[in-house]
Design a protein around this motif. Structure first.
Motif, PDB file in Angstrom:
ATOM      1  N   LYS A 147      28.319 -17.344  -2.274  1.00 50.45           N
ATOM      2  CA  LYS A 147      28.683 -16.411  -1.122  1.00 50.45           C
ATOM      3  C   LYS A 147      28.938 -14.912  -1.400  1.00 50.45           C
ATOM      4  N   SER A 148      29.018 -14.120  -0.316  1.00 48.75           N
ATOM      5  CA  SER A 148      29.463 -12.706  -0.595  1.00 48.75           C
ATOM      6  C   SER A 148      30.918 -12.754  -0.998  1.00 48.75           C
ATOM      7  N   PRO A 149      31.333 -11.731  -1.864  1.00 49.31           N
ATOM      8  CA  PRO A 149      30.655 -10.695  -2.392  1.00 49.31           C
ATOM      9  C   PRO A 149      29.942 -10.798  -3.556  1.00 49.31           C
ATOM     10  N   LEU A 150      29.961 -12.033  -4.235  1.00 53.52           N
ATOM     11  CA  LEU A 150      28.881 -12.278  -5.397  1.00 53.52           C
ATOM     12  C   LEU A 150      27.605 -11.981  -5.037  1.00 53.52           C
ATOM     13  N   LYS A 151      27.103 -12.304  -3.875  1.00 49.24           N
ATOM     14  CA  LYS A 151      25.920 -12.509  -3.517  1.00 49.24           C
ATOM     15  C   LYS A 151      25.399 -11.019  -3.232  1.00 49.24           C
ATOM     16  N   ASP A 152      26.311 -10.082  -2.890  1.00 51.12           N
ATOM     17  CA  ASP A 152      25.901  -8.854  -2.435  1.00 51.12           C
ATOM     18  C   ASP A 152      25.857  -8.081  -3.869  1.00 51.12           C
ATOM     19  N   TRP A 153      26.657  -8.311  -4.899  1.00 50.92           N
ATOM     20  CA  TRP A 153      26.418  -7.876  -6.150  1.00 50.92           C
ATOM     21  C   TRP A 153      25.173  -8.240  -6.845  1.00 50.92           C
ATOM     22  N   LEU A 154      24.813  -9.466  -6.426  1.00 50.30           N
ATOM     23  CA  LEU A 154      23.397  -9.968  -7.120  1.00 50.30           C
ATOM     24  C   LEU A 154      22.228  -9.133  -6.596  1.00 50.30           C
ATOM     25  N   LEU A 155      22.474  -8.999  -5.059  1.00 49.90           N
ATOM     26  CA  LEU A 155      21.146  -8.358  -4.436  1.00 49.90           C
ATOM     27  C   LEU A 155      21.270  -6.741  -4.368  1.00 49.90           C
ATOM     28  N   SER A 156      22.178  -6.218  -5.089  1.00 52.62           N
ATOM     29  CA  SER A 156      22.679  -4.741  -4.614  1.00 52.62           C
ATOM     30  C   SER A 156      21.487  -3.834  -5.182  1.00 52.62           C
ATOM     31  N   LYS A 157      21.120  -2.634  -4.712  1.00 49.54           N
ATOM     32  CA  LYS A 157      19.951  -2.173  -5.070  1.00 49.54           C
ATOM     33  C   LYS A 157      20.136  -1.073  -5.860  1.00 49.54           C
ATOM     34  N   GLY A 158      21.366  -0.594  -5.881  1.00 51.73           N
ATOM     35  CA  GLY A 158      21.672   0.660  -6.637  1.00 51.73           C
ATOM     36  C   GLY A 158      21.917   0.585  -7.916  1.00 51.73           C
ATOM     37  N   SER A 159      22.643   1.441  -8.592  1.00 54.63           N
ATOM     38  CA  SER A 159      22.862   1.387 -10.106  1.00 54.63           C
ATOM     39  C   SER A 159      24.321   0.572 -10.204  1.00 54.63           C
ATOM     40  N   LEU A 160      23.841  -0.525 -11.053  1.00 55.41           N
ATOM     41  CA  LEU A 160      25.113  -1.573 -11.194  1.00 55.41           C
ATOM     42  C   LEU A 160      26.050  -0.894 -11.894  1.00 55.41           C
ATOM     43  N   THR A 161      25.741   0.240 -12.997  1.00 49.97           N
ATOM     44  CA  THR A 161      26.894   0.955 -13.693  1.00 49.97           C
ATOM     45  C   THR A 161      27.607   1.591 -12.679  1.00 49.97           C
ATOM     46  N   GLN A 162      27.350   2.282 -11.783  1.00 51.55           N
ATOM     47  CA  GLN A 162      28.072   2.985 -10.730  1.00 51.55           C
ATOM     48  C   GLN A 162      29.058   1.744  -9.929  1.00 51.55           C
ATOM     49  N   LYS A 163      28.429   0.916  -9.446  1.00 49.00           N
ATOM     50  CA  LYS A 163      29.364  -0.026  -8.615  1.00 49.00           C
ATOM     51  C   LYS A 163      30.258  -0.484  -9.601  1.00 49.00           C
ATOM     52  N   LEU A 164      29.903  -0.688 -10.918  1.00 46.43           N
ATOM     53  CA  LEU A 164      31.172  -1.257 -11.828  1.00 46.43           C
ATOM     54  C   LEU A 164      32.166  -0.236 -12.182  1.00 46.43           C
ATOM     55  N   ARG A 165      31.715   0.943 -12.352  1.00 50.37           N
ATOM     56  CA  ARG A 165      32.764   1.982 -12.534  1.00 50.37           C
ATOM     57  C   ARG A 165      33.703   2.109 -11.269  1.00 50.37           C
ATOM     58  N   SER A 166      33.498   1.848 -10.305  1.00 54.51           N
ATOM     59  CA  SER A 166      34.492   2.091  -9.099  1.00 54.51           C
ATOM     60  C   SER A 166      35.295   1.019  -9.199  1.00 54.51           C
ATOM     61  N   HIS A 167      35.088  -0.259  -9.855  1.00 54.21           N
ATOM     62  CA  HIS A 167      35.955  -1.157  -9.857  1.00 54.21           C
ATOM     63  C   HIS A 167      36.851  -1.308 -11.136  1.00 54.21           C
ATOM     64  N   CYS A 168      36.910   0.068 -11.882  1.00 58.51           N
ATOM     65  CA  CYS A 168      37.906  -0.003 -13.248  1.00 58.51           C
ATOM     66  C   CYS A 168      38.369   1.439 -13.199  1.00 58.51           C
ATOM     67  N   ALA A 169      39.347   1.475 -14.318  1.00 56.61           N
ATOM     68  CA  ALA A 169      39.917   2.708 -14.608  1.00 56.61           C
ATOM     69  C   ALA A 169      38.839   3.204 -15.942  1.00 56.61           C
TER      70      ALA A 169
END
Ligand SMILES: C=C(O[C@@H]1C=C(C(=O)O)C=C[C@H]1O)C(=O)O
Length: 186
Positions: free
Chosen positions: A27-49
Motif C-alpha cells: 500500500k501507499s506510501p511504500l508503493k509511492d517510494w518504490l515507484l517514485s521517479k526522482g532522486s531517492l537521495t533527495q527524498k530520503l534527505r527530506s526525512h532526516c536531519a
C-alpha cells in the motif's frame, strides 16, 4: 564498518518484475517510494536531519545471471543509505565497463557522496524503467541485516531502475530495509 566491508558483495540474485506484473504491490506510501521517479537521495534527505552514505564496497565483479545479461563484468557499488544513523536502504549499482570508461573519474571518486548527485545533476543520464522485487533476504544480505540489528526474516521490497547514458545503461537497485519499511508506514 570495516568488518562489514569484508563481506562485500552482499547483493543476491533477485527476481525483478515490472510493477504491473505484481498482483499485490504494497500500500501507499511504500508503493509511492518504490515507484517514485526522482532522486531517492533527495527524498530520503527530506526525512532526516542527517543523511549518510556508507560504502560497503566497490569493484569489478561478474553480475548475477539475469542481472545484466549483456555484461560478463560490471563495476559494482554497494552502499547503505542511512537516515539519522539508521540504515534505510541497501543499494547496489552496476555500471558496464564501456560506460565506466567514459565517466571513470566521476564514478570512481564518488566515495561517500550519493550517486544520485551525479545521476540527477545533469541531463546526461536519463532515468528509465522501474522494476520491483519482494523477497526475504538470504545469505550475506541476511547476515548484513543481522549485523545492523534489523530483522533478517523480514520480507523486503526493492526496486531496480535503469539509467541510460547515450547508448549505454547502468542499473541501480535499492532495497528498503525493515527499519525504513516500518518508518515509511507510519
Ligand atoms: C540513484 C540515486 O542515488 C542513490 C545513491 C546511491 C549510491 O550512493 O550508491 C545508490 C542508490 C541511490 O539510492 C538516487 O539518489 O536516486
Amino acid at each position: 564498518m570495516s568488518v562489514i566491508r569484508l563481506s562485500f558483495p552482499y547483493g543476491e540474485s533477485i527476481q525483478w518484475f515490472s510493477p504491473e506484473k505484481i498482483d499485490q504491490l504494497p500500500k501507499s506510501p511504500l508503493k509511492d517510494w518504490l515507484l517514485s521517479k526522482g532522486s531517492l537521495t533527495q527524498k530520503l534527505r527530506s526525512h532526516c536531519a542527517e543523511f549518510e552514505v556508507k560504502v560497503l564496497g566497490e569493484g569489478t565483479l561478474t553480475p548475477f545471471s539475469g542481472e545484466f545479461p549483456s555484461q560478463t563484468q560490471a563495476w559494482v557499488r554497494e552502499v547503505l543509505l542511512c537516515l539519522d544513523g539508521i540504515p534505510w536502504v541497501f543499494a547496489r549499482t552496476l555500471i558496464p565497463g564501456s560506460l565506466l570508461q567514459q565517466k571513470e573519474s566521476d564514478f570512481l571518486t564518488l566515495g561517500t557522496r550519493p550517486l544520485g548527485e551525479l545521476l540527477f545533476s545533469s541531463d546526461e543520464f536519463s532515468p528509465g524503467r522501474i522494476e520491483v522485487a519482494h523477497f526475504t533476504p538470504c545469505h550475506k544480505l541476511a547476515n548484513l541485516m543481522h549485523s545492523l540489528k534489523q530483522d533478517a526474516n523480514h520480507e523486503l521490497w526493492g526496486r531496480r531502475r535503469y539509467f541510460s547514458y547515450h547508448d549505454e545503461e547502468l542499473i541501480v537497485s535499492e532495497t528498503f530495509l525493515p527499519a525504513a519499511q516500518q518508518l515509511i508506514k507510519n
